[in-house]
Design a protein around this motif. Structure first.
Motif, PDB file in Angstrom:
ATOM      1  N   UNK A   1      -5.096-118.409  31.557  1.00 37.06           N
ATOM      2  CA  UNK A   1      -5.479-118.201  30.084  1.00 37.06           C
ATOM      3  C   UNK A   1      -5.849-119.612  29.654  1.00 37.06           C
ATOM      4  N   UNK A   2      -6.562-119.452  28.495  1.00 40.55           N
ATOM      5  CA  UNK A   2      -6.959-120.630  27.625  1.00 40.55           C
ATOM      6  C   UNK A   2      -6.742-120.064  26.132  1.00 40.55           C
ATOM      7  N   UNK A   3      -7.100-121.029  25.610  1.00 33.37           N
ATOM      8  CA  UNK A   3      -7.501-120.710  23.847  1.00 33.37           C
ATOM      9  C   UNK A   3      -8.492-120.281  23.336  1.00 33.37           C
ATOM     10  N   UNK A   4      -8.520-118.699  22.812  1.00 31.04           N
ATOM     11  CA  UNK A   4      -9.601-118.120  22.616  1.00 31.04           C
ATOM     12  C   UNK A   4      -9.566-118.033  20.893  1.00 31.04           C
ATOM     13  N   UNK A   5     -10.513-118.726  20.155  1.00 30.13           N
ATOM     14  CA  UNK A   5     -10.339-118.679  18.663  1.00 30.13           C
ATOM     15  C   UNK A   5     -11.250-117.324  18.029  1.00 30.13           C
ATOM     16  N   UNK A   6     -10.520-116.573  17.437  1.00 32.48           N
ATOM     17  CA  UNK A   6     -11.195-115.511  16.778  1.00 32.48           C
ATOM     18  C   UNK A   6     -11.618-115.881  15.481  1.00 32.48           C
ATOM     19  N   UNK A   7     -10.954-116.098  14.479  1.00 30.11           N
ATOM     20  CA  UNK A   7     -11.332-116.458  13.228  1.00 30.11           C
ATOM     21  C   UNK A   7     -10.525-117.221  12.590  1.00 30.11           C
TER      22      UNK A   7
END
Length: 495
Positions: free
Chosen positions: A430-436
């Motif tokens: 996993x990595x960092x997923x930015x949503x808003x």
């Protein structure tokens, strides 16, 4: 070619910028009042829907238990054996205050928690379809029944794709003029009043549209690496964009330059654990939310050094998932691994952990697993052994409640600690997923944008992810769609 809106469009009462859940809610509310509405969406029709399209459709509302919401959800044979605990407005407000450390605006919060169910009922009455989210928010009990947890129970039929399809159908029924491929490039003012927008479109036209009111529902700045680095900090330019590729913050900048006041926390955002290595792991409209990895409370998370670095069981996933992406970003290489044994693997949601091309390795031993993911085998083995040995096995493990089954290591695992002992073992990268982003424009409770002097900017409204003040640092799952519909409707009732 340049088109003149006054010749091309006749009279327009309301322009809505952005075709996600919030923008559609504003457009529906205005159209129901007899207003002529034009909705401008930057994406073409096959790329429309904003971030809403990429969601699972979860919508957090207050209610008095299953009997209070039974009429809102599609029939299901499991309903007879289902328990949905009440979720009061007071609990909703307390959850918002808890996860934001009290930085949520009280006036916006009160409106959200009290109007969430009435607004969902309004959308349901227009034709949007909802269901109980069994696969995300409930576990089957030994007796065959289901208990929902975490205050989040309802979602759209068909997830985000179904949500946008329903909204689009309703918009056509209400006579809303939907224009795809329209990039709004600025705001038009006369005598301190916003009277329209400038735009360019995919046909090569540039022009200007005028209206009595403009509703901004075009999202935050999460797709803009420069603004992410400026406001969120070093390293955020490397985050993966989960949703629409169009939310670059340009309209936020336009409104601020016009004199609008910033609202909320511009230094934090909604970010999740996101598949690290799957091809096309940004703005993927086929897999959408399935690239999220939300099963971590059942296992452990280690970094590339084989060490744990957060409490996987601090709370229900709904209350931690939106901040743990930021914790992954801080780790070496911005990569971590969710680790499960065969028993825990069987409980993971199929929609997230069985999707095509998933970033996963498996092995019959922890050491073998470590070698496959490039982690020191002795370090990972020590981490797992220490974790297993620290678990209070006298406490019954139960994923439907905060069971207090603790692993007394550093950092601790406060709930749902289960030993990793049955092979094969699995590691999901996993990595960092930015949503808003959480920063936006400041408004009153009806979506009227406020200026730096505290007075409303005449003719300008805001809703959705452009509205600042509800979230900071973290966010209770399902609150984004709820806030979008509530404040979208409120803006549309005045615009």
């Amino acid at each position: 070619m340049t088109r003149n809106s006054s010749q091309d469009n006749g009279h327009i009462d309301v322009i809505v910028v952005g075709g996600g859940n919030a923008g559609f809610s504003a457009a529906h509310a205005a159209a129901e009042r007899g207003r002529s509405v034009v909705l401008l969406e930057k994406g073409e029709e096959d790329m429309a829907g904003g971030n809403s399209y990429y969601t699972a459709g979860a919508t957090r509302i207050s209610h008095a238990g299953f009997d209070d919401i039974r009429d809102l959800v599609e029939p299901d044979d499991r309903h007879a054996a289902t328990e949905v605990p009440p979720y009061s407005p007071e609990e909703y407000a307390a959850d918002l205050a808890k996860v934001t450390n009290g930085k949520n605006y009280p006036d916006l919060t009160e409106v959200l928690v009290t109007e969430s169910q009435p607004t969902l009922r309004w959308l349901h009455g227009l034709g949007l379809k909802y269901r109980l989210m069994y696969e995300r928010q409930a576990y089957e009990r030994p007796d065959g029944g289901y208990l929902f947890w975490g205050g989040l129970h309802i979602g759209n039929v068909g997830g985000g794709e179904g949500l946008i399809a329903d909204h689009t159908r309703v918009a056509h029924e209400l006579g809303i003029d939907l224009r795809y491929g329209h990039d709004v490039t600025g705001l038009v003012t006369e005598d301190d009043k916003v009277v329209g927008v400038t735009y360019s479109n995919s046909a090569g036209d540039i022009g200007e549209l005028r209206a009595e009111s403009v509703v901004l529902a075009a999202g935050g700045f999460e797709t803009n690496p420069e603004l992410r680095r400026q406001h969120l900090g070093r390293g955020w330019e490397n985050a993966k964009v989960r949703g629409t590729p169009y939310n670059d913050g340009s309209l936020l900048q336009s409104a601020l330059e016009l004199g609008a006041a910033p609202g909320g926390d511009w230094s934090t955002c909604h970010s999740v654990q996101w598949d690290a290595f799957t091809e096309k792991n940004e703005s993927n409209r086929e897999l959408t939310n399935r690239l999220t990895r939300g099963g971590y409370p059942l296992g452990i998370i280690v970094n590339t050094e084989g060490r744990r670095f957060l409490d996987e069981g601090a709370d229900f996933r709904n209350y931690t998932y939106a901040k743990y992406g930021a914790e992954i970003l801080k780790q070496p290489g911005s990569i971590a691994y969710q680790v499960f044994d065969a028993t825990q693997r069987a409980l993971l949601r199929s929609e997230e952990y069985d999707m095509p091309g998933i970033s996963v390795e498996s092995a019959d031993s922890i050491e073998g697993l470590a070698r496959k993911i490039g982690v020191d085998p002795s370090r990972l083995s020590t981490t797992v052994d220490e974790f297993n040995a620290s678990i209070d096995l006298d406490v019954t493990w139960d994923p439907t409640v905060k069971d207090g089954r603790r692993a007394d290591v550093e950092p601790p695992k406060s709930n749902w600690a289960a030993p990793l002992e049955t092979g094969p073992f699995y590691a999901f990268a996993v990595t960092c997923g930015i949503t808003f982003t959480f920063g936006g424009l400041k408004s009153d409770t009806h979506g009227r944008v406020l200026g730096s002097d505290g007075e409303s900017v005449d003719g300008l409204f805001v809703c959705g992810e452009m509205l600042g003040g509800l979230f900071s640092e973290n966010y209770p799952g399902g609150t984004g769609l709820a806030a979008g519909m509530v404040f979208g409707r409120r803006a549309g009732l005045l615009a």
